[in-house]
Design a protein around this motif. Structure first.
Motif, PDB file in Angstrom:
ATOM      1  N   TRP A  70      35.904  49.982  55.335  1.00  0.00           N
ATOM      2  CA  TRP A  70      36.941  50.692  56.093  1.00  0.00           C
ATOM      3  C   TRP A  70      37.990  49.750  56.680  1.00  0.00           C
ATOM      4  CZ3 TRP A  70      37.429  49.838  61.400  1.00  0.00           C
ATOM      5  CH2 TRP A  70      36.378  49.150  61.997  1.00  0.00           C
ATOM      6  N   ASN A  89      43.397  49.721  61.078  1.00  0.00           N
ATOM      7  CA  ASN A  89      42.168  50.451  60.798  1.00  0.00           C
ATOM      8  C   ASN A  89      41.244  50.547  62.011  1.00  0.00           C
ATOM      9  OD1 ASN A  89      42.461  48.921  57.744  1.00  0.00           O
ATOM     10  ND2 ASN A  89      42.228  51.128  57.828  1.00  0.00           N
ATOM     11  N   THR A 110      35.367  55.824  50.581  1.00  0.00           N
ATOM     12  CA  THR A 110      34.665  56.647  51.565  1.00  0.00           C
ATOM     13  C   THR A 110      34.375  58.003  50.916  1.00  0.00           C
ATOM     14  OG1 THR A 110      36.686  57.644  52.441  1.00  0.00           O
ATOM     15  CG2 THR A 110      35.960  55.548  53.444  1.00  0.00           C
ATOM     16  N   TYR A 119      43.375  59.722  61.586  1.00  0.00           N
ATOM     17  CA  TYR A 119      43.079  58.970  60.362  1.00  0.00           C
ATOM     18  C   TYR A 119      44.041  59.306  59.232  1.00  0.00           C
ATOM     19  CZ  TYR A 119      38.944  57.759  62.963  1.00  0.00           C
ATOM     20  OH  TYR A 119      38.108  57.302  63.940  1.00  0.00           O
TER      21      TYR A 119
END
Length: 200
Positions: A15, A22, A129, A194
């Motif tokens: 991530w 991030n 993801t 996000y």
């Protein structure tokens, strides 16, 4: 993958794609380095299995502990925050075996089946993801071809079949993205929403 470790080696890093876009505030690479340093002192064996080996892979080194990794990174003109952004590679094998999360495992099968061709060699699924998996345009797009039971008696017609579950799945961007070379390796994504760049 039976008997192999879960993907904790790569999940920690998958991530982190950018130097600053991030981390949820107030977290940043400096805080990450501080936590790693303290943990390295308190639980060196645990730290080695969680991130030290992965950081060595990113540098192409073996056996360096965290302080040595930081020094080596600086010698190469690379900041620690930049080191954290180096993408996880599917072919990295850790001392306890190949590491893959559940989504990476499924995507490894897709990759082996040729779904990422002709760019397969430039895709590392350990960088994906769950959202990255379901937005791939690998799925049936014609809702009339879905089984009749799929949306039967449902007031909302989903573009996919939800086989089980009390609550309806919401999959924003489902089946919408064409795979591209080095997919998901440089994607900013900040909380709380996000939101990503258009090509991520």
């Amino acid at each position: 993958m039976n008997g192999k470790p879960y993907g904790y080696h790569n999940m920690i890093f998958s991530w982190i794609d950018t130097i600053s876009n991030n981390y949820p505030p107030p977290l940043d690479a400096h805080v990450v380095a501080s936590v790693m340093t303290v943990w390295n002192k308190l639980q060196p064996d645990y730290a080695a299995s969680m991130w030290t080996e992965a950081l060595n892979k990113r540098l192409g080194t073996k056996g360096l502990d965290l302080p040595e990794i930081i020094v080596e990174s600086e010698k190469r003109g690379m900041t620690f925050d930049k080191l954290l952004t180096i993408p996880e590679k599917d072919n990295w094998v850790y001392t306890d075996g190949q590491s893959a999360s559940c989504v990476a495992y499924v995507l490894m099968m897709y990759k082996e089946a040729g779904l990422f061709e002709p760019i397969s060699s430039s895709i590392d699924v350990t960088e994906f993801t769950i959202k990255d998996a379901y937005i791939l345009n690998f799925f049936e797009a014609n809702m009339t071809r879905l089984p009749s039971w799929c949306n039967k008696d449902d007031t909302v017609k989903l573009p996919f079949c939800q086989i089980k579950g009390r609550y309806r799945m919401e999959l924003p961007g489902y089946n919408a993205m064409e795979p591209y070379a080095h997919m998901n390796e440089r994607c900013a994504s900040l909380p709380p929403d996000y939101v990503r760049d258009e090509n991520c």
